[in-house]
Write an enzyme that holds these catalytic residues in place. Structure first.
Site: not given
Length: 514
Positions: A63, A113, A289, A342, A379
């Site tokens: 990503d 995305s 998790f 980001h 993506d």
């Protein structure tokens, strides 16, 4: 494309050898770069397309893994091992076929995305912020979404009796993994807490509910990632962090709903539980998790209950899915590459890229090129760039030092780093504290002096040009790397939704449209 006949292949080989004989007299014949390129040419000339049916399809999504991210990660990996980073190769570099993917969405020059995963797994371009629906669906319109659903290759695989799985380091309800199974006009409708009452009344379901109660075939065989809070009710304490609770407002425990589906459905939430799962038992595994996203790779060792790496999750998923004689379709997402970008934090982005590359290596080791199509891509891109004229071997996170070994200074007389962002938190000078207003104006044109700044720190935020609280995606093309049946169809520059069509063609899924 047909395989070359022996006669054509011999002819091609002779043509390839002819210029090599003439080149023996060139003065650069003994040059190391020259001979390395000759060897690479010979290797590539020997590659033959595989045109048998793909029993298995694996799509791996880094990503936000831009071309610059791959380059910087390659350099970092070499430097960490004490070898030349620039000429280094990582697992993704070994793929024989590559292409460029155009990532714009139906309504956006730069995508998020949600439409990009829909393009990759369902074959259509759609609007930003929507998942698993076509271009006619407005953002937030539940009724339109119910009428505009598109079918993913995972749903086709389930209909064909194949096994399916999703692995991600992000929340498993986040946009990219959700693309495998969800249909929604708002990507943020991950639990009932985010789902508006009018959408519930109109028949829309939250993304976590859609995963656990997926109606395709017999559902997923393996789901591994983060996002536990989106499956637990607000009244329930988290099993790892007991000071926190779930976020669902409908009092439902979706992890319990998962385990009640059969005596062989299991739920795990920590490293111990993950390690204990016996894949040979045929268990259907849901592993969540973390309450939200899993830890960055750089911080994973600090997790209280322990988290498996993306390579470990990949290995477990492959071992489980390989038991299905009909084959499987698997998505593996390195989701936190995007999040670190980001944050303007290149160090964590690149560490997660290398962890993703380790998962790629695991895939290549555990699968056969003859029956498994492996597609690795991103993506969308990010605004990180590699700039200046640093000397060969300069630390990738370092300040620019030129080929004479001198620290390079910008027009303001201050040093600058090799990596930087077009926008993001790194543009705020001086760096703001957690509670400070990131929207307040900073003195125009003033840059911090990095002379005494440790830019190699894992927490360092690379400089950015435009001040923004969160760095944005970018609109440049990303790479597609492919290996296996019909991988040779990935050449040149293609639309992002073309990826689905190659996977569909190679596997025979959705054959009625091919």
């Amino acid at each position: 494309m047909r395989r070359l006949t022996p006669l054509l292949f011999v002819g091609a080989s002779l043509l390839a050898l002819a210029p090599a004989t003439a080149q023996d007299k060139l003065p650069q014949t003994g040059d190391s770069y020259f001979t390395a390129a000759q060897a690479d040419l010979a290797r590539r000339l020997a590659i033959q397309p595989i045109t048998g049916k793909a029993k298995n399809v694996i799509i791996m999504v880094g990503d936000g893994m831009s071309v610059a991210t791959v380059t910087a990660a390659r350099i970092l990996e070499g430097q960490k091992r004490g070898v030349d980073g620039e000429s280094n190769s990582i697992a993704v570099d070994t793929f024989p076929y590559t292409a460029l993917s155009k990532t714009y969405s139906h309504d956006g020059q730069v995508s998020d995305s949600a439409p990009t995963v829909t393009a990759m797994v369902a074959g259509v371009k759609t609007r930003n912020d929507v998942i698993g629906v076509n271009q006619t669906v407005p953002v937030g319109d539940c009724k339109a979404a119910l009428a505009g659903e598109v079918t993913s290759i995972f749903e086709l695989a389930e209909a064909a009796g194949k096994a399916t799985g999703v692995v991600s380091t992000a929340r498993i309800t986040h946009a990219t993994p959700a693309g495998a199974y969800a249909h929604t006009p708002v990507r943020d409708w991950e639990s009932t807490k985010e789902l508006p009452e009018e959408a519930k009344a109109a028949g829309c379901k939250d993304i976590a509910d859609q995963l656990v109660n997926w109606t395709a075939g017999d559902g997923f065989e393996v789901v591994l990632g983060g996002g536990r809070a989106y499956f637990l009710p607000a009244e329930m304490k988290d099993p790892e962090d007991t000071e926190k609770t779930g976020r669902r407002t409908d009092a439902r425990d979706l992890t319990a709903e998962w385990t009640k589906k059969s005596n062989n459905n299991v739920f795990v939430f920590d490293q111990k539980g993950f390690d204990a799962v016996d894949v040979k038992s045929g268990a259907k595994i849901l592993g969540l998790f973390d309450m939200s996203h899993m830890e960055y790779e750089a911080d994973r060792a600090k997790d209280a209950a322990g988290e498996p790496s993306i390579a470990e999750m990949t290995a477990k998923a492959l071992d489980r899915l390989a038991q299905d004689e009909d084959g499987y379709v698997l998505m593996i997402e390195g989701g936190r590459i995007d999040h670190a970008h980001h944050a303007g934090n290149a160090a964590r982005a690149l560490e997660d890229t290398l962890a993703f590359d380790a998962a790629i290596k695991t895939v290549l080791e555990k699968t056969s090129r003859e029956d498994t199509l492996v597609v690795v891509t991103a993506d969308h891109s990010h605004t990180m760039t590699i700039n200046g004229y640093p000397k060969r071997g300069n630390p990738i996170f370092g300040k620019v030092v030129n080929v004479e070994g001198e620290l390079e200074l910008a027009g303001d007389g201050k040093p600058y780093t090799t990596l930087g962002y077009a926008n993001g938190p790194g543009a705020y000078f001086p760096p703001l504290g957690k509670d400070e207003d990131k929207t307040k104006a900073q003195p125009a044109g003033i840059r911090p002096d990095l002379t005494d700044t440790d830019t190699l720190s894992i927490d360092y935020l690379q400089p950015a040009t435009v001040p923004m609280g969160s760095e944005t995606h970018a609109g440049d093309d990303v790479a597609i790397y492919a290996w296996g049946p019909f991988a040779h169809l990935f050449q040149g520059t293609v639309e992002e939704n073309y990826i689905y069509h190659v996977m569909s063609h190679a596997s025979g899924l959705g054959a009625e449209t091919n």
